[in-house]
Design an enzyme around this catalytic site. Sequence first.
Site, PDB file in Angstrom:
ATOM      1  N   HIS A  46       7.292  -1.001  -0.037  1.00  0.00           N
ATOM      2  CA  HIS A  46       5.808  -1.162   0.133  1.00  0.00           C
ATOM      3  C   HIS A  46       5.153  -1.949  -0.898  1.00  0.00           C
ATOM      4  O   HIS A  46       4.224  -2.961  -0.777  1.00  0.00           O
ATOM      5  CB  HIS A  46       5.198   0.256   0.435  1.00  0.00           C
ATOM      6  CG  HIS A  46       3.706   0.108   0.640  1.00  0.00           C
ATOM      7  ND1 HIS A  46       2.950   0.482  -0.187  1.00  0.00           N
ATOM      8  CD2 HIS A  46       3.072  -0.200   1.655  1.00  0.00           C
ATOM      9  CE1 HIS A  46       1.636   0.465   0.266  1.00  0.00           C
ATOM     10  NE2 HIS A  46       1.685  -0.316   1.259  1.00  0.00           N
ATOM     11  N   GLU A  49       6.221  -5.545  -0.671  1.00  0.00           N
ATOM     12  CA  GLU A  49       5.283  -6.236   0.712  1.00  0.00           C
ATOM     13  C   GLU A  49       3.902  -6.781   0.023  1.00  0.00           C
ATOM     14  O   GLU A  49       3.298  -7.752   0.188  1.00  0.00           O
ATOM     15  CB  GLU A  49       5.049  -5.160   1.661  1.00  0.00           C
ATOM     16  CG  GLU A  49       4.111  -5.623   2.562  1.00  0.00           C
ATOM     17  CD  GLU A  49       3.469  -4.199   3.130  1.00  0.00           C
ATOM     18  OE1 GLU A  49       2.165  -4.473   3.455  1.00  0.00           O
ATOM     19  OE2 GLU A  49       3.868  -3.484   3.537  1.00  0.00           O
ATOM     20  N   HIS A  50       3.286  -5.768  -0.684  1.00  0.00           N
ATOM     21  CA  HIS A  50       1.733  -6.277  -1.346  1.00  0.00           C
ATOM     22  C   HIS A  50       1.906  -7.416  -2.313  1.00  0.00           C
ATOM     23  O   HIS A  50       1.136  -8.191  -2.192  1.00  0.00           O
ATOM     24  CB  HIS A  50       1.339  -4.910  -2.267  1.00  0.00           C
ATOM     25  CG  HIS A  50       0.630  -4.222  -1.274  1.00  0.00           C
ATOM     26  ND1 HIS A  50      -0.937  -3.849  -1.434  1.00  0.00           N
ATOM     27  CD2 HIS A  50       0.801  -3.136  -0.059  1.00  0.00           C
ATOM     28  CE1 HIS A  50      -1.240  -2.929  -0.626  1.00  0.00           C
ATOM     29  NE2 HIS A  50      -0.203  -2.566   0.153  1.00  0.00           N
ATOM     30  N   GLU A 126      -4.659   3.359  -2.195  1.00  0.00           N
ATOM     31  CA  GLU A 126      -4.186   3.623  -0.680  1.00  0.00           C
ATOM     32  C   GLU A 126      -3.460   4.896  -0.536  1.00  0.00           C
ATOM     33  O   GLU A 126      -3.576   5.595   0.621  1.00  0.00           O
ATOM     34  CB  GLU A 126      -3.526   2.455  -0.424  1.00  0.00           C
ATOM     35  CG  GLU A 126      -2.736   2.384   1.068  1.00  0.00           C
ATOM     36  CD  GLU A 126      -1.747   1.198   1.376  1.00  0.00           C
ATOM     37  OE1 GLU A 126      -1.127   1.245   2.390  1.00  0.00           O
ATOM     38  OE2 GLU A 126      -1.425   0.615   0.481  1.00  0.00           O
TER      39      GLU A 126
END
Length: 409
Positions: A46, A49-50, A126
């Site tokens: 993840h 991905e950022h 997040e």
Amino acid sequence: MFEKIELDNGVKIVWEKIPYVRSVSIGIWVKTGSRNEEADNNGISHFIEHMLFKGTNKRSAKQIAAAIDNIGGQINAFTGKECTCFYTKTLDTHFDIAIDILADMFFNSKLSKKDIEVEKKVVLEEIGMYEDSPEDLVHDLFYETVWNGNSLALPILGTKESLLSIDRDKIINYMKKNYAPQNVVIAAAGNFESDKLVDKIKSYFEDWRSEEAVQPAYGNAEFVSNVKIKEKDIEQVHICLGCQGIEQGNDELYSLLAINNIFGGGMSSRLFQKIREKKGLVYSIYSYPSSYKNTGLFTVYAGMNPEHVDDVIELIINEMKLILDKGISKADLKKSKEQLKGNFILGQESTSSRMHSIGKSELLLNKINTPEEVLRLIDSVNMDSIKAVLNKVFNINKISIAAVGNIKD
């Protein structure tokens, strides 16, 4: 009708031309997600991905966003348990720009140490936001409950501890192993000239090679019957309750989807009507199947006042026993199949969902069912297949429960 080719290096390209629309959706699918991780690098899929949005040697993060905004397009990404996808949706006249931007992000991201430290703060926020959302948090807790000790139990976002341990070397090593040609599918759906689209993708991807690549090899994830509770000082209690489901690629999934529509898949379902509408014990209640390589889950979620927890759990289990003992009527099955077909056909009208469907299927299953084949599979669901799947999935003696909320006892 979709078409596909495999380049010499192993990259697969799948596409579906839809001449009556004016959009093109393109996705780069990578066969890696939180299931490929370990406790010490949990969340790295993840986080990568950022990072791919943080700037390349050619474009800054702002220029990436502006390049898509300037043509009225959309760009985004997501990470799952078994895959990561970077995707765009643009007018058909701009598909070449979309491919250029995606390829630039994919191959040329700077991954600077400064950007890594800044983005850690973003992802920590997040994670904090997720912690403050108990209706989301309980699903992660449920995964921990049923797959304790397996990488499927790891949260997609990672933890604060695992995130802080990620550095540039870890990112580069992880990408060398997992971001490899044989782990990538590029999918496109919309209005384009096929030859031009494929040639454009080839120009960026056909010379790509990887020395250290590994193919994901997932072992069996054994379902554990257990109870986990996370105490939080909040007004409601959120629970997930469920059983072993159906694995990815198994045609029995269509029978389970038909069962789910009747059992808890919508506002007309048994759970919603009996527990919310008749008894008023919950605000939200629903069920859903999820499937992965070699395993699956069937989950029921409900949110309620703490004083109603025991009653709600008992009512859910009673409904499971009832559908297991009595089955469903032919009339209910017919309605459920029509609902499945309607949802599927309406979804086919979006280039984004068409791209998503063919890309994910090719990546994870190495095959794509045509719309006609999917409709045939739905039509093939019958009373016998329903009974077989009910007996397989609704195992009352092997249930797990996860709960988040103000539960002292």
